[in-house]
Design a protein around this motif. Structure first.
Motif, PDB file in Angstrom:
ATOM      1  N   ILE A 111       0.847  -1.191   0.000  1.00  0.00           N
ATOM      2  CA  ILE A 111       0.000   0.000   0.000  1.00  0.00           C
ATOM      3  C   ILE A 111       0.882   1.240   0.000  1.00  0.00           C
ATOM      4  O   ILE A 111       1.811   1.347   0.810  1.00  0.00           O
ATOM      5  N   VAL A 112       0.618   2.146  -0.927  1.00  0.00           N
ATOM      6  CA  VAL A 112       1.237   3.473  -0.917  1.00  0.00           C
ATOM      7  C   VAL A 112       0.141   4.456  -0.547  1.00  0.00           C
ATOM      8  O   VAL A 112      -0.796   4.678  -1.321  1.00  0.00           O
ATOM      9  N   GLY A 113       0.222   4.990   0.652  1.00  0.00           N
ATOM     10  CA  GLY A 113      -0.833   5.841   1.173  1.00  0.00           C
ATOM     11  C   GLY A 113      -0.526   7.314   1.034  1.00  0.00           C
ATOM     12  O   GLY A 113       0.438   7.727   0.374  1.00  0.00           O
ATOM     13  N   GLY A 140       4.915   2.853   1.215  1.00  0.00           N
ATOM     14  CA  GLY A 140       5.363   4.193   0.859  1.00  0.00           C
ATOM     15  C   GLY A 140       4.242   5.201   0.973  1.00  0.00           C
ATOM     16  O   GLY A 140       3.112   4.890   1.358  1.00  0.00           O
ATOM     17  N   ILE A 141       4.578   6.434   0.611  1.00  0.00           N
ATOM     18  CA  ILE A 141       3.657   7.571   0.659  1.00  0.00           C
ATOM     19  C   ILE A 141       3.742   8.293  -0.684  1.00  0.00           C
ATOM     20  O   ILE A 141       4.810   8.371  -1.295  1.00  0.00           O
ATOM     21  N   PHE A 184       8.875   6.881  -1.437  1.00  0.00           N
ATOM     22  CA  PHE A 184       8.052   8.022  -1.846  1.00  0.00           C
ATOM     23  C   PHE A 184       7.747   7.907  -3.328  1.00  0.00           C
ATOM     24  O   PHE A 184       8.658   7.819  -4.162  1.00  0.00           O
ATOM     25  N   ASP A 185       6.450   7.876  -3.668  1.00  0.00           N
ATOM     26  CA  ASP A 185       6.025   7.907  -5.065  1.00  0.00           C
ATOM     27  C   ASP A 185       5.797   9.346  -5.494  1.00  0.00           C
ATOM     28  O   ASP A 185       5.212  10.144  -4.741  1.00  0.00           O
ATOM     29  N   LEU A 210       9.308   7.288  -9.463  1.00  0.00           N
ATOM     30  CA  LEU A 210       8.736   8.284 -10.377  1.00  0.00           C
ATOM     31  C   LEU A 210       7.642   7.633 -11.203  1.00  0.00           C
ATOM     32  O   LEU A 210       7.878   6.690 -11.952  1.00  0.00           O
ATOM     33  N   ASP A 211       6.422   8.139 -11.085  1.00  0.00           N
ATOM     34  CA  ASP A 211       5.273   7.552 -11.765  1.00  0.00           C
ATOM     35  C   ASP A 211       5.151   8.024 -13.215  1.00  0.00           C
ATOM     36  O   ASP A 211       5.567   9.129 -13.572  1.00  0.00           O
ATOM     37  N   HIS A 212       4.550   7.166 -14.041  1.00  0.00           N
ATOM     38  CA  HIS A 212       4.021   7.540 -15.351  1.00  0.00           C
ATOM     39  C   HIS A 212       5.048   8.126 -16.320  1.00  0.00           C
ATOM     40  O   HIS A 212       4.843   9.206 -16.894  1.00  0.00           O
TER      41      HIS A 212
END
Length: 348
Positions: A111-113, A140-141, A184-185, A210-212
């Motif tokens: 879970i990344v909250g 992560g967050i 960290f996302d 790093l997303d996307h």
């Protein structure tokens, strides 16, 4: 506080619409961890049943990672604890999946909250509350930092503060992640990647995801300028890749904001067509980061709004990785996600 989820991502197509372009599954035995999906009740329902239908559509999905999307926030209590509702909700879904009653896939195994890191020193207490609520599943967050000078470019219903990653108060909160074993996302636009470089340099021991593809944007003032922007994005992503504590997720390009206009097609794009569209971005990231620091992501159901089914999306990823060796392919589809999010999941 109401649920906030997708932002301006368009209308999710029906299963019947997606089925018109459905394909046979490529490499159905290849083990996959989907490291990026969401769940929400509004504005379009995407809960465990819908996720099961997608992950069970033919690919060998061994586990998934849930990414925060402001879903199921608490309505009562202190505002800084409202996001605990999301972590509690997702942990419940993960517990249901872990029972085995819903198949062999371990949904929401990580879970990344969301915790507002701009709380500074007070973020530590909230982070610890999320760790307890997640029952060992919090990995992560994520705080969205996507800000653009063009106000029409908004990935979510709320606007991140300008230069949030550079803010001293945010960094005070960010400093608590690594000591708690949290990553960290980052959801930001490629035009802001210099801010991420500065953050990664200051916190070299914090794992950053790093997303996307680094935030491809093709709407607003970038509409019709993907080719023009490509070399600028490539230069920025190469600079990011020089930071060894950053990995990148390869996905999210079916979003409306990416500018490929997939939802405007009369028939859904095929995996071959998606491969052709996305190949340049994939090649740059593989060259810059290497497969061991890249992972494919579905970004469902947001990318579903682009008229792309779960089956077709992962077929496209398999086409993109067709030239990779066995170890490289394992990294892209399973090993990188398992390592970064510390998932105790077997590939078979």
């Amino acid at each position: 506080m109401t649920d906030i989820s997708t932002g301006d991502h368009g209308t999710t197509p029906s299963q019947e619409q997606l089925a018109r372009g459905e394909e046979l599954v490529l490499e159905p035995e290849l083990p996959i961890i989907d490291p990026h999906h969401h769940l929400w009740a509004t504005p379009a329902r995407y809960l465990l049943d819908e996720l099961l239908a997608d992950t069970g559509s033919g690919h060998n999905i061994r586990a998934t990672v849930y990414l925060q999307c402001r879903s199921m926030y608490r309505q009562d209590g202190p505002p800084e604890l409202a996001s605990l509702g999301e972590t509690e909700f997702v942990n419940g879904v993960a517990a249901m999946s872990a029972s085995g009653l819903y198949g062999n896939t371990r949904h929401c195994a990580g879970i990344v909250g969301y915790v507002d890191l701009s709380l500074g020193g007070r973020a530590s207490t909230v982070l610890e509350a999320h760790l307890r609520a997640a029952n060992g599943r919090l990995r992560g967050i994520r705080n969205s930092s996507a800000w653009h000078r063009d106000p029409s470019i908004r990935p979510m219903p709320y606007v991140a503060p300008k230069e949030m990653l550079l803010n001293p108060k945010f960094r005070e909160g960010f400093a608590h992640l690594a000591p708690l074993g949290l990553s960290f996302d980052v959801w930001t636009w490629w035009t802001q990647l210099s801010e991420l470089v500065d953050l990664a340099d200051q916190f070299e021991t914090t794992s950053i995801v790093l997303d996307h593809f680094g935030g491809i944007v093709g709407v607003g003032e970038h509409d019709g300028k993907l080719a023009h922007d490509f070399p600028l994005w490539r230069s920025a992503i190469r600079e990011v890749a020089r930071r060894p504590n950053i990995t990148v997720k390869l996905g999210g390009l079916a979003m409306q904001t990416a500018g490929f206009k997939l939802s405007e097609r009369s028939t859904p794009a095929s995996s071959e067509q998606l491969e052709d569209l996305w190949r340049p971005y994939f090649d740059v990231c593989i060259e810059a980061f290497g497969p061991q620091r890249c992972m494919f992501e579905s970004n469902f159901p947001v990318d579903k709004a682009g008229g792309v089914s779960y089956r077709t999306l992962w077929n496209a990823f398999k086409r993109l990785a067709a030239g990779a060796g066995t170890e490289e392919k394992a990294a892209l589809f399973f090993d990188t996600a398992a390592r970064v999010y510390r998932l105790n999941v077997k590939p078979i």
